[in-house]
Design a protein around this motif. Structure first.
Motif, PDB file in Angstrom:
ATOM      1  N   MET A   1       9.150   3.317   1.781  1.00  8.40           N
ATOM      2  CA  MET A   1       7.949   2.902   2.459  1.00  8.40           C
ATOM      3  C   MET A   1       8.040   3.268   3.937  1.00  8.40           C
ATOM      4  SD  MET A   1       6.774  -0.872   3.673  1.00  8.40           S
ATOM      5  CE  MET A   1       8.372  -1.156   4.277  1.00  8.40           C
ATOM      6  N   ASN A   2       6.937   3.744   4.465  1.00  7.41           N
ATOM      7  CA  ASN A   2       6.826   3.985   5.899  1.00  7.41           C
ATOM      8  C   ASN A   2       5.752   3.062   6.435  1.00  7.41           C
ATOM      9  OD1 ASN A   2       8.697   6.139   5.848  1.00  7.41           O
ATOM     10  ND2 ASN A   2       7.090   7.502   5.114  1.00  7.41           N
ATOM     11  N   LYS A   3       6.059   2.396   7.549  1.00  8.86           N
ATOM     12  CA  LYS A   3       5.121   1.456   8.152  1.00  8.86           C
ATOM     13  C   LYS A   3       4.896   1.846   9.610  1.00  8.86           C
ATOM     14  CE  LYS A   3       6.489  -2.865   8.583  1.00  8.86           C
ATOM     15  NZ  LYS A   3       6.754  -4.285   8.367  1.00  8.86           N
ATOM     16  N   ARG A   4       3.632   1.935  10.001  1.00  9.67           N
ATOM     17  CA  ARG A   4       3.294   2.291  11.384  1.00  9.67           C
ATOM     18  C   ARG A   4       2.365   1.220  11.946  1.00  9.67           C
ATOM     19  NH1 ARG A   4      -0.735   6.110  14.175  1.00  9.67           N
ATOM     20  NH2 ARG A   4      -1.878   6.034  12.213  1.00  9.67           N
TER      21      ARG A   4
ATOM     22  N   PRO B   1       4.452   3.373  -0.283  1.00  3.71           N
ATOM     23  CA  PRO B   1       5.052   2.093  -0.686  1.00  3.71           C
ATOM     24  C   PRO B   1       5.591   2.179  -2.114  1.00  3.71           C
ATOM     25  CG  PRO B   1       2.680   1.960  -0.874  1.00  3.71           C
ATOM     26  CD  PRO B   1       2.995   3.309  -0.266  1.00  3.71           C
ATOM     27  N   GLU B   2       6.640   1.411  -2.372  1.00  2.00           N
ATOM     28  CA  GLU B   2       7.180   1.305  -3.731  1.00  2.00           C
ATOM     29  C   GLU B   2       6.431   0.238  -4.515  1.00  2.00           C
ATOM     30  OE1 GLU B   2      11.414   0.733  -3.829  1.00  2.00           O
ATOM     31  OE2 GLU B   2      11.690   2.055  -2.112  1.00  2.00           O
TER      32      GLU B   2
ATOM     33  N   GLU C   1      -2.426 -16.728   3.401  1.00  2.00           N
ATOM     34  CA  GLU C   1      -2.687 -15.676   2.413  1.00  2.00           C
ATOM     35  C   GLU C   1      -2.048 -14.386   2.907  1.00  2.00           C
ATOM     36  OE1 GLU C   1      -6.706 -14.363   0.224  1.00  2.00           O
ATOM     37  OE2 GLU C   1      -6.690 -14.025   2.386  1.00  2.00           O
ATOM     38  N   VAL C   2      -1.216 -13.762   2.050  1.00  2.00           N
ATOM     39  CA  VAL C   2      -0.352 -12.692   2.512  1.00  2.00           C
ATOM     40  C   VAL C   2      -0.361 -11.478   1.578  1.00  2.00           C
ATOM     41  CG1 VAL C   2       2.097 -12.134   2.903  1.00  2.00           C
ATOM     42  CG2 VAL C   2       1.179 -14.280   3.711  1.00  2.00           C
ATOM     43  N   THR C   3      -0.165 -10.303   2.187  1.00  2.00           N
ATOM     44  CA  THR C   3       0.123  -9.071   1.460  1.00  2.00           C
ATOM     45  C   THR C   3       1.457  -8.545   1.970  1.00  2.00           C
ATOM     46  OG1 THR C   3      -2.232  -8.554   1.301  1.00  2.00           O
ATOM     47  CG2 THR C   3      -0.694  -6.748   0.882  1.00  2.00           C
ATOM     48  N   VAL C   4       2.362  -8.224   1.036  1.00  2.00           N
ATOM     49  CA  VAL C   4       3.692  -7.726   1.381  1.00  2.00           C
ATOM     50  C   VAL C   4       3.899  -6.388   0.677  1.00  2.00           C
ATOM     51  CG1 VAL C   4       6.147  -8.315   1.474  1.00  2.00           C
ATOM     52  CG2 VAL C   4       4.452 -10.136   1.259  1.00  2.00           C
ATOM     53  N   VAL C   5       4.576  -5.465   1.337  1.00  2.00           N
ATOM     54  CA  VAL C   5       4.858  -4.168   0.722  1.00  2.00           C
ATOM     55  C   VAL C   5       6.364  -3.974   0.589  1.00  2.00           C
ATOM     56  CG1 VAL C   5       2.738  -3.053   1.491  1.00  2.00           C
ATOM     57  CG2 VAL C   5       4.754  -2.991   2.951  1.00  2.00           C
ATOM     58  N   LYS C   6       6.721  -3.022  -0.256  1.00  2.00           N
ATOM     59  CA  LYS C   6       8.136  -2.685  -0.471  1.00  2.00           C
ATOM     60  C   LYS C   6       8.285  -1.195  -0.304  1.00  2.00           C
ATOM     61  CE  LYS C   6      10.303  -4.779  -3.945  1.00  2.00           C
ATOM     62  NZ  LYS C   6      10.829  -5.016  -5.298  1.00  2.00           N
TER      63      LYS C   6
END
Length: 129
Positions: free
Chosen positions: A1-4, A26-27, A124-129
């Motif tokens: 995953m790349n996060k900017r 993202p995975e 309330e949340v969104t999470v990435v891997k």
């Protein structure tokens, strides 16, 4: 995953959020239902805002860990509260948690008329891997 992180300004940094988060490759993505101050037996808290915020964060962390994700990869966090004024008296709890986990998330705070039963806050949340 790349996060900017996209922040055209600096003022939001003191408020513990960012203007935008771009995620590429993202995975996985985890969409979490609103987490509140409900105990392990399903009983809603009747405590003050600070205690409810702490329990809501603990419940959120439990879901994230159970799913195999990490708090630092939260990219979206919406806060629903029955009193913005009361929330901001203990907002340092939230800010310290964000700092502790190096969370850089897009956020919205919404004051609502009511939440379930005696609840005062919902995350309330969104999470990435």
């Amino acid at each position: 995953m790349n996060k900017r992180i996209i922040n055209p300004w600096e003022w939001q940094n003191e408020r513990s959020y960012v203007q935008a988060v771009e995620v590429t490759k993202p995975e996985g993505t985890l969409y979490i239902s609103g987490q509140t101050a409900i105990d392990d037996y399903g009983k809603s808290s009747t405590s003050n805002m600070k205690a409810q915020l702490i329990l809501s964060i603990e419940n959120l962390e439990k879901v994230i860990k159970e799913a195999g994700y990490e708090c630092e990869n939260i990219v979206r966090l919406n806060i629903y509260t029955t009193s913005s004024e009361e929330l901001f008296t203990c907002f340092d709890v939230f800010q310290n948690w964000v700092t502790e986990h190096n969370i850089r998330q897009a956020s919205t705070v919404l004051e609502v008329k009511s939440l379930f039963e005696t609840l005062k806050i919902e995350l309330e949340v969104t999470v990435v891997k």
